[in-house]
Design a protein around this motif. Sequence first.
Motif, PDB file in Angstrom:
ATOM      1  N   THR A   7       0.833  -1.191   0.000  1.00 51.85           N
ATOM      2  CA  THR A   7       0.000   0.000   0.000  1.00 51.85           C
ATOM      3  C   THR A   7       0.869   1.242   0.000  1.00 51.85           C
ATOM      4  OG1 THR A   7      -0.112   0.034   2.414  1.00 51.85           O
ATOM      5  CG2 THR A   7      -1.872  -1.139   1.265  1.00 51.85           C
ATOM      6  N   TYR A   8       0.296   2.313  -0.460  1.00 50.25           N
ATOM      7  CA  TYR A   8       0.966   3.608  -0.481  1.00 50.25           C
ATOM      8  C   TYR A   8       0.075   4.591   0.255  1.00 50.25           C
ATOM      9  CZ  TYR A   8       4.010   1.459  -3.856  1.00 50.25           C
ATOM     10  OH  TYR A   8       4.913   0.615  -4.452  1.00 50.25           O
ATOM     11  N   GLN A   9       0.718   5.499   0.985  1.00 56.74           N
ATOM     12  CA  GLN A   9      -0.016   6.460   1.790  1.00 56.74           C
ATOM     13  C   GLN A   9       0.436   7.868   1.443  1.00 56.74           C
ATOM     14  OE1 GLN A   9       0.331   5.503   5.946  1.00 56.74           O
ATOM     15  NE2 GLN A   9       0.124   3.325   5.584  1.00 56.74           N
ATOM     16  N   VAL A  10      -0.405   8.830   1.756  1.00 52.54           N
ATOM     17  CA  VAL A  10      -0.049  10.233   1.575  1.00 52.54           C
ATOM     18  C   VAL A  10       1.241  10.509   2.337  1.00 52.54           C
ATOM     19  CG1 VAL A  10      -0.763  12.598   2.078  1.00 52.54           C
ATOM     20  CG2 VAL A  10      -2.426  10.953   1.213  1.00 52.54           C
ATOM     21  N   GLY A  11       2.171  11.168   1.669  1.00 51.02           N
ATOM     22  CA  GLY A  11       3.458  11.492   2.274  1.00 51.02           C
ATOM     23  C   GLY A  11       4.576  10.534   1.901  1.00 51.02           C
ATOM     24  N   ASP A  12       4.235   9.348   1.356  1.00 50.24           N
ATOM     25  CA  ASP A  12       5.269   8.405   0.924  1.00 50.24           C
ATOM     26  C   ASP A  12       6.056   8.994  -0.243  1.00 50.24           C
ATOM     27  OD1 ASP A  12       4.510   6.482   2.758  1.00 50.24           O
ATOM     28  OD2 ASP A  12       3.514   5.186   1.293  1.00 50.24           O
ATOM     29  N   ASP A  37      -9.368   5.234  -7.687  1.00 41.73           N
ATOM     30  CA  ASP A  37      -8.918   4.938  -9.049  1.00 41.73           C
ATOM     31  C   ASP A  37      -7.429   5.190  -9.276  1.00 41.73           C
ATOM     32  OD1 ASP A  37     -11.507   4.245  -9.818  1.00 41.73           O
ATOM     33  OD2 ASP A  37     -11.992   6.312 -10.331  1.00 41.73           O
ATOM     34  N   GLY A  38      -6.716   5.764  -8.301  1.00 42.11           N
ATOM     35  CA  GLY A  38      -5.299   6.049  -8.513  1.00 42.11           C
ATOM     36  C   GLY A  38      -4.690   6.878  -7.403  1.00 42.11           C
ATOM     37  N   ILE A  39      -3.580   7.560  -7.752  1.00 41.09           N
ATOM     38  CA  ILE A  39      -2.874   8.376  -6.772  1.00 41.09           C
ATOM     39  C   ILE A  39      -2.520   9.725  -7.390  1.00 41.09           C
ATOM     40  CG2 ILE A  39      -1.857   6.449  -5.499  1.00 41.09           C
ATOM     41  CD1 ILE A  39       0.757   6.929  -7.069  1.00 41.09           C
ATOM     42  N   SER A  40      -2.438  10.732  -6.556  1.00 39.90           N
ATOM     43  CA  SER A  40      -1.923  12.036  -6.959  1.00 39.90           C
ATOM     44  C   SER A  40      -0.519  12.143  -6.403  1.00 39.90           C
ATOM     45  CB  SER A  40      -2.793  13.165  -6.398  1.00 39.90           C
ATOM     46  OG  SER A  40      -4.083  13.117  -6.972  1.00 39.90           O
ATOM     47  N   ILE A  41       0.406  12.620  -7.244  1.00 39.67           N
ATOM     48  CA  ILE A  41       1.800  12.764  -6.837  1.00 39.67           C
ATOM     49  C   ILE A  41       2.289  14.153  -7.218  1.00 39.67           C
ATOM     50  CG2 ILE A  41       2.360  10.304  -6.985  1.00 39.67           C
ATOM     51  CD1 ILE A  41       3.616  10.910  -9.748  1.00 39.67           C
ATOM     52  N   THR A  42       3.384  14.564  -6.586  1.00 37.92           N
ATOM     53  CA  THR A  42       3.994  15.833  -6.926  1.00 37.92           C
ATOM     54  C   THR A  42       5.505  15.663  -6.968  1.00 37.92           C
ATOM     55  OG1 THR A  42       4.076  18.193  -6.384  1.00 37.92           O
ATOM     56  CG2 THR A  42       4.126  16.662  -4.541  1.00 37.92           C
ATOM     57  N   ALA A  43       6.143  16.452  -7.836  1.00 31.31           N
ATOM     58  CA  ALA A  43       7.596  16.490  -7.927  1.00 31.31           C
ATOM     59  C   ALA A  43       7.983  17.843  -8.501  1.00 31.31           C
ATOM     60  CB  ALA A  43       8.131  15.373  -8.813  1.00 31.31           C
ATOM     61  N   LYS A  44       8.894  18.505  -7.822  1.00 29.94           N
ATOM     62  CA  LYS A  44       9.413  19.796  -8.285  1.00 29.94           C
ATOM     63  C   LYS A  44       8.291  20.782  -8.605  1.00 29.94           C
ATOM     64  CE  LYS A  44      13.862  18.259  -9.725  1.00 29.94           C
ATOM     65  NZ  LYS A  44      15.060  18.867 -10.239  1.00 29.94           N
ATOM     66  N   GLY A  45       7.258  20.795  -7.761  1.00 32.74           N
ATOM     67  CA  GLY A  45       6.177  21.755  -7.917  1.00 32.74           C
ATOM     68  C   GLY A  45       5.131  21.405  -8.960  1.00 32.74           C
ATOM     69  N   HIS A  46       5.233  20.253  -9.591  1.00 35.27           N
ATOM     70  CA  HIS A  46       4.260  19.828 -10.594  1.00 35.27           C
ATOM     71  C   HIS A  46       3.468  18.648 -10.063  1.00 35.27           C
ATOM     72  CE1 HIS A  46       6.050  22.410 -13.634  1.00 35.27           C
ATOM     73  NE2 HIS A  46       7.238  21.977 -13.214  1.00 35.27           N
ATOM     74  N   GLY A  47       2.159  18.723 -10.202  1.00 35.70           N
ATOM     75  CA  GLY A  47       1.302  17.649  -9.722  1.00 35.70           C
ATOM     76  C   GLY A  47       0.804  16.775 -10.859  1.00 35.70           C
ATOM     77  N   TYR A  48       0.597  15.503 -10.564  1.00 34.66           N
ATOM     78  CA  TYR A  48       0.152  14.529 -11.553  1.00 34.66           C
ATOM     79  C   TYR A  48      -0.840  13.571 -10.905  1.00 34.66           C
ATOM     80  CZ  TYR A  48       4.651  16.041 -13.450  1.00 34.66           C
ATOM     81  OH  TYR A  48       5.710  16.794 -13.882  1.00 34.66           O
ATOM     82  N   PHE A  49      -1.725  13.013 -11.726  1.00 35.27           N
ATOM     83  CA  PHE A  49      -2.609  11.941 -11.280  1.00 35.27           C
ATOM     84  C   PHE A  49      -2.287  10.716 -12.121  1.00 35.27           C
ATOM     85  CE2 PHE A  49      -6.327   9.258 -11.771  1.00 35.27           C
ATOM     86  CZ  PHE A  49      -6.646   9.019 -10.441  1.00 35.27           C
ATOM     87  N   GLU A  53      -3.175   1.422 -12.610  1.00 34.35           N
ATOM     88  CA  GLU A  53      -2.560   0.704 -13.721  1.00 34.35           C
ATOM     89  C   GLU A  53      -1.347   1.462 -14.271  1.00 34.35           C
ATOM     90  OE1 GLU A  53      -5.879   1.370 -13.524  1.00 34.35           O
ATOM     91  OE2 GLU A  53      -6.572  -0.642 -13.018  1.00 34.35           O
ATOM     92  N   GLN A  54      -1.455   2.788 -14.399  1.00 37.07           N
ATOM     93  CA  GLN A  54      -0.322   3.584 -14.879  1.00 37.07           C
ATOM     94  C   GLN A  54       0.848   3.509 -13.906  1.00 37.07           C
ATOM     95  OE1 GLN A  54      -2.613   7.214 -15.238  1.00 37.07           O
ATOM     96  NE2 GLN A  54      -2.300   7.242 -17.458  1.00 37.07           N
ATOM     97  N   ALA A  55       0.557   3.648 -12.627  1.00 38.18           N
ATOM     98  CA  ALA A  55       1.625   3.587 -11.613  1.00 38.18           C
ATOM     99  C   ALA A  55       2.310   2.223 -11.642  1.00 38.18           C
ATOM    100  CB  ALA A  55       1.061   3.881 -10.224  1.00 38.18           C
ATOM    101  N   ASP A  56       1.529   1.173 -11.780  1.00 40.22           N
ATOM    102  CA  ASP A  56       2.089  -0.177 -11.855  1.00 40.22           C
ATOM    103  C   ASP A  56       2.953  -0.328 -13.100  1.00 40.22           C
ATOM    104  OD1 ASP A  56       2.422  -2.848 -10.923  1.00 40.22           O
ATOM    105  OD2 ASP A  56       0.887  -3.514 -12.344  1.00 40.22           O
TER     106      ASP A  56
END
Length: 64
Positions: A7-12, A37-49, A53-56
Amino acid sequence: MIQPGQTYQVGDAVHFTNATLPANRTRDYEITATHPDGISITAKGHGYFLTHEQADHLGITKKP
């Protein structure tokens, strides 16, 4: 590949070992939200959903 029971949690912090660009394979991404349906992530100030399946497909792994 997301393993059963993994599992993945907010802040991982996660990496994507199959990302297209080499820099994106080592960049730290932070999970900012989880959704059915998925996860929201951020890197260097840019957010993505990403869908689960995409994450896998991108080879999501927790940062060591």
